[in-house]
Design a protein around this motif. Structure first.
Motif, PDB file in Angstrom:
ATOM      1  N   ARG A 150       0.846  -1.202   0.000  1.00 51.14           N
ATOM      2  CA  ARG A 150       0.000   0.000   0.000  1.00 51.14           C
ATOM      3  C   ARG A 150       0.880   1.250   0.000  1.00 51.14           C
ATOM      4  O   ARG A 150       0.652   2.194  -0.753  1.00 51.14           O
ATOM      5  CB  ARG A 150      -0.921   0.013   1.214  1.00 51.14           C
ATOM      6  CG  ARG A 150      -2.127  -0.869   1.074  1.00 51.14           C
ATOM      7  CD  ARG A 150      -3.073  -0.724   2.271  1.00 51.14           C
ATOM      8  NE  ARG A 150      -4.100  -1.732   2.218  1.00 51.14           N
ATOM      9  CZ  ARG A 150      -4.063  -2.903   2.849  1.00 51.14           C
ATOM     10  NH1 ARG A 150      -3.036  -3.209   3.620  1.00 51.14           N
ATOM     11  NH2 ARG A 150      -5.051  -3.760   2.730  1.00 51.14           N
ATOM     12  N   SER A 151       1.876   1.244   0.858  1.00 49.94           N
ATOM     13  CA  SER A 151       2.806   2.381   0.922  1.00 49.94           C
ATOM     14  C   SER A 151       3.579   2.525  -0.379  1.00 49.94           C
ATOM     15  O   SER A 151       3.772   3.641  -0.877  1.00 49.94           O
ATOM     16  CB  SER A 151       3.792   2.201   2.082  1.00 49.94           C
ATOM     17  OG  SER A 151       3.111   2.221   3.311  1.00 49.94           O
TER      18      SER A 151
ATOM     19  N   ARG B 166       1.360   4.096  -3.036  1.00 50.26           N
ATOM     20  CA  ARG B 166       1.211   5.543  -2.803  1.00 50.26           C
ATOM     21  C   ARG B 166       2.452   6.302  -3.271  1.00 50.26           C
ATOM     22  O   ARG B 166       2.351   7.329  -3.934  1.00 50.26           O
ATOM     23  CB  ARG B 166       0.970   5.818  -1.319  1.00 50.26           C
ATOM     24  CG  ARG B 166      -0.444   5.600  -0.886  1.00 50.26           C
ATOM     25  CD  ARG B 166      -0.655   6.105   0.550  1.00 50.26           C
ATOM     26  NE  ARG B 166      -1.668   5.286   1.177  1.00 50.26           N
ATOM     27  CZ  ARG B 166      -1.456   4.280   2.010  1.00 50.26           C
ATOM     28  NH1 ARG B 166      -0.240   3.964   2.371  1.00 50.26           N
ATOM     29  NH2 ARG B 166      -2.453   3.589   2.504  1.00 50.26           N
TER      30      ARG B 166
END
Length: 68
Positions: free
Chosen positions: A39-40, A43
């Motif tokens: 997820r990081s 992003r």
């Protein structure tokens, strides 16, 4: 946004990649950690793409809806 990810278990833990974003991958000791890490990574990947597009005025960005 939703992205498909590919999760692989190994002796060291889990690796995870996002096929829709070439080169975007991560890992973790557990499945949950690997998913948090991707997820990081997604992003950050998208942030860099946005920045590069802003710095290139001759590029036009459009969004399309695609039914599957």
């Amino acid at each position: 946004m939703r992205y498909k990810v590919v999760l692989r278990k190994s002796e060291e833990g889990y690796s995870v990649s996002c096929p829709g974003l070439p080169g975007c991958w991560s890992q973790g000791a557990s499945e949950a950690e690997a998913l948090d890490n991707i997820r990081s990574a997604i992003r950050e990947y998208l942030g860099v793409v946005e920045e590069l597009l802003r710095e290139t005025p001759e590029i036009e960005v459009r969004e399309l809806d695609v039914a599957v």
